[in-house]
Design an enzyme around this catalytic site. Sequence first.
Site, short mmCIF file in Angstrom:
data_model
loop_
_atom_site.label_atom_id
_atom_site.label_comp_id
_atom_site.label_asym_id
_atom_site.label_seq_id
_atom_site.Cartn_x
_atom_site.Cartn_y
_atom_site.Cartn_z
N LYS A 41 0.83 -1.21 0.00
CA LYS A 41 0.00 0.00 0.00
C LYS A 41 0.86 1.26 0.00
O LYS A 41 0.63 2.17 -0.77
CB LYS A 41 -0.90 0.05 1.25
CG LYS A 41 -1.85 -1.12 1.41
CD LYS A 41 -2.69 -0.98 2.67
CE LYS A 41 -1.88 -0.99 3.95
NZ LYS A 41 -1.20 -2.29 4.22
N ARG B 279 -9.18 1.36 8.71
CA ARG B 279 -8.77 -0.01 9.00
C ARG B 279 -9.86 -0.77 9.75
O ARG B 279 -9.66 -1.95 10.06
CB ARG B 279 -7.53 0.02 9.86
CG ARG B 279 -6.24 -0.36 9.14
CD ARG B 279 -5.13 -0.35 10.15
NE ARG B 279 -3.96 -1.06 9.75
CZ ARG B 279 -2.88 -0.50 9.21
NH1 ARG B 279 -2.86 0.77 8.93
NH2 ARG B 279 -1.83 -1.24 8.95
N ARG C 180 11.49 -6.14 4.54
CA ARG C 180 11.23 -4.69 4.54
C ARG C 180 12.22 -3.98 5.44
O ARG C 180 12.51 -4.44 6.55
CB ARG C 180 9.80 -4.40 5.02
CG ARG C 180 9.56 -2.89 5.20
CD ARG C 180 8.11 -2.50 5.07
NE ARG C 180 7.28 -2.94 6.18
CZ ARG C 180 5.98 -2.66 6.27
NH1 ARG C 180 5.37 -1.96 5.31
NH2 ARG C 180 5.29 -3.10 7.28
N ARG D 145 11.65 -2.78 11.17
CA ARG D 145 10.72 -2.27 12.17
C ARG D 145 10.43 -3.34 13.22
O ARG D 145 10.28 -4.51 12.86
CB ARG D 145 9.39 -1.88 11.48
CG ARG D 145 9.31 -0.42 11.11
CD ARG D 145 8.19 -0.13 10.14
NE ARG D 145 6.88 -0.63 10.53
CZ ARG D 145 5.80 -0.50 9.78
NH1 ARG D 145 5.86 0.10 8.60
NH2 ARG D 145 4.64 -0.98 10.19
N ARG E 73 -0.46 -9.29 13.36
CA ARG E 73 -1.04 -8.22 12.55
C ARG E 73 -1.89 -8.78 11.42
O ARG E 73 -2.90 -8.17 11.04
CB ARG E 73 0.08 -7.32 12.00
CG ARG E 73 0.70 -6.47 13.09
CD ARG E 73 2.00 -5.87 12.67
NE ARG E 73 1.85 -4.91 11.60
CZ ARG E 73 2.84 -4.55 10.78
NH1 ARG E 73 4.04 -5.08 10.92
NH2 ARG E 73 2.62 -3.67 9.85
P1 ADP Z 1 1.65 -1.46 7.34
O1 ADP Z 1 2.32 -0.47 6.41
O2 ADP Z 1 2.52 -2.61 7.62
O3 ADP Z 1 0.30 -1.87 6.89
P2 ADP Z 1 1.20 0.81 9.02
O4 ADP Z 1 2.47 1.56 8.95
O5 ADP Z 1 0.07 1.26 8.16
O6 ADP Z 1 1.50 -0.72 8.74
O7 ADP Z 1 0.68 0.74 10.52
C1 ADP Z 1 1.53 0.37 11.58
C2 ADP Z 1 0.69 0.26 12.84
O8 ADP Z 1 0.12 1.54 13.14
C3 ADP Z 1 -0.49 -0.70 12.76
O9 ADP Z 1 -0.13 -2.03 13.04
C4 ADP Z 1 -1.41 -0.10 13.84
O10 ADP Z 1 -0.98 -0.45 15.14
C5 ADP Z 1 -1.19 1.40 13.67
N1 ADP Z 1 -2.16 2.01 12.74
C6 ADP Z 1 -1.89 2.60 11.56
N2 ADP Z 1 -3.02 3.06 10.99
C7 ADP Z 1 -4.05 2.73 11.81
C8 ADP Z 1 -5.46 2.90 11.78
N3 ADP Z 1 -6.08 3.50 10.74
N4 ADP Z 1 -6.18 2.41 12.82
C9 ADP Z 1 -5.60 1.83 13.86
N5 ADP Z 1 -4.28 1.62 13.95
C10 ADP Z 1 -3.50 2.06 12.95
P1 ADP Z 2 2.30 -1.77 3.19
O1 ADP Z 2 2.34 -0.27 3.16
O2 ADP Z 2 1.08 -2.34 2.55
O3 ADP Z 2 2.56 -2.33 4.55
P2 ADP Z 2 4.88 -1.61 1.77
O4 ADP Z 2 4.60 -0.70 0.64
O5 ADP Z 2 5.66 -1.07 2.91
O6 ADP Z 2 3.50 -2.30 2.28
O7 ADP Z 2 5.61 -2.91 1.19
C1 ADP Z 2 6.02 -3.97 2.06
C2 ADP Z 2 7.42 -4.47 1.62
O8 ADP Z 2 7.31 -5.14 0.36
C3 ADP Z 2 8.43 -3.35 1.40
O9 ADP Z 2 9.69 -3.82 1.78
C4 ADP Z 2 8.35 -3.07 -0.09
O10 ADP Z 2 9.58 -2.56 -0.60
C5 ADP Z 2 8.04 -4.44 -0.66
N1 ADP Z 2 7.15 -4.42 -1.84
C6 ADP Z 2 6.12 -3.57 -2.10
N2 ADP Z 2 5.50 -3.87 -3.26
C7 ADP Z 2 6.13 -4.98 -3.74
C8 ADP Z 2 5.95 -5.81 -4.91
N3 ADP Z 2 4.98 -5.55 -5.82
N4 ADP Z 2 6.78 -6.86 -5.07
C9 ADP Z 2 7.75 -7.12 -4.16
N5 ADP Z 2 7.97 -6.40 -3.03
C10 ADP Z 2 7.18 -5.33 -2.83
#
Ligand code: ADP
Ligand code: ADP
Length: 214
Positions: free
Chosen positions: A13, A88, A127, A160, A171
Amino acid sequence: MKVIMLGAPGAGKGTQAKKIAAKYQVPHISTGDIFRANIKNGTELGKKAKTYMDQGLLVPDDLVVDLVVDRVNQEDCTKGYVLDGFPRTIPQAEALDKALNDLGQKVDYAINVEVPDENIIERMGGRRACVGCGATYHLVYAPTKKEGVCDTCGRELILRDDDKPETVTKRLNVYHEQTQPLIDYYTQAGILREVDGTVDIEDVFRAITLILGE
Ligand code: ADP
Ligand code: ADP
Ligand code: ZN
């Protein structure tokens, strides 16, 4: 253009949201980034959020909804935005709809980036995040030019805490229970679009631009 990114943690995302923001010239609003910035700055919000984030749990709705509603009301959001990591939960989605309705606005698309759980574990293990600017990389799929160093700001990269395998599993469970129901919610609203998130980053983006237009 108002876009919501949906998908499991690690689905890509954030990666796609940044590319959308750059191409369509709209702000990228990541609630995870906002919380991490608050933690880094030692704010009250950061302290509260951290206790949930460390456990792989969602931060309570009331701590996140006002924050996002304030953000989308800012000047730079009049032409649109890409929301990454929000909503979320169903209550967050309802609160967003209500706030936008009051402003006479609505979300154009909710894009679901589909990646099966098996791939997620591998994605998260590789990541790496920059301690300085928060930029995200992947050891294999999105490597930095110089190993272990951020391309943008030169600072060091870390895994992280919440990307460690135990927390990732937690998660993913939270995602399936609390966030996945949003797929039905936005399907019913008629704005859900799906893209295959298992292909290369550029191919995922191409599929997204077909939805959003050139
Ligand atoms: P990822 O990129 O792996 O999906 P995020 O960076 O979006 O994770 O979120 C990291 C953490 O921050 C989540 O596991 C949650 O604890 C918190 N968080 C982020 N956005 C929200 C939301 N909209 N509602 C509740 N918790 C959130
Ligand atoms: P989210 O915001 O949904 O948690 P990220 O954008 O941080 O996800 O992506 C999660 C991990 O996967 C990062 O290390 C990113 O560089 C990698 N990644 C993202 N998109 C792809 C893809 N299409 N193929 C392989 N790796 C990816
Ligand atoms: Zn950096």
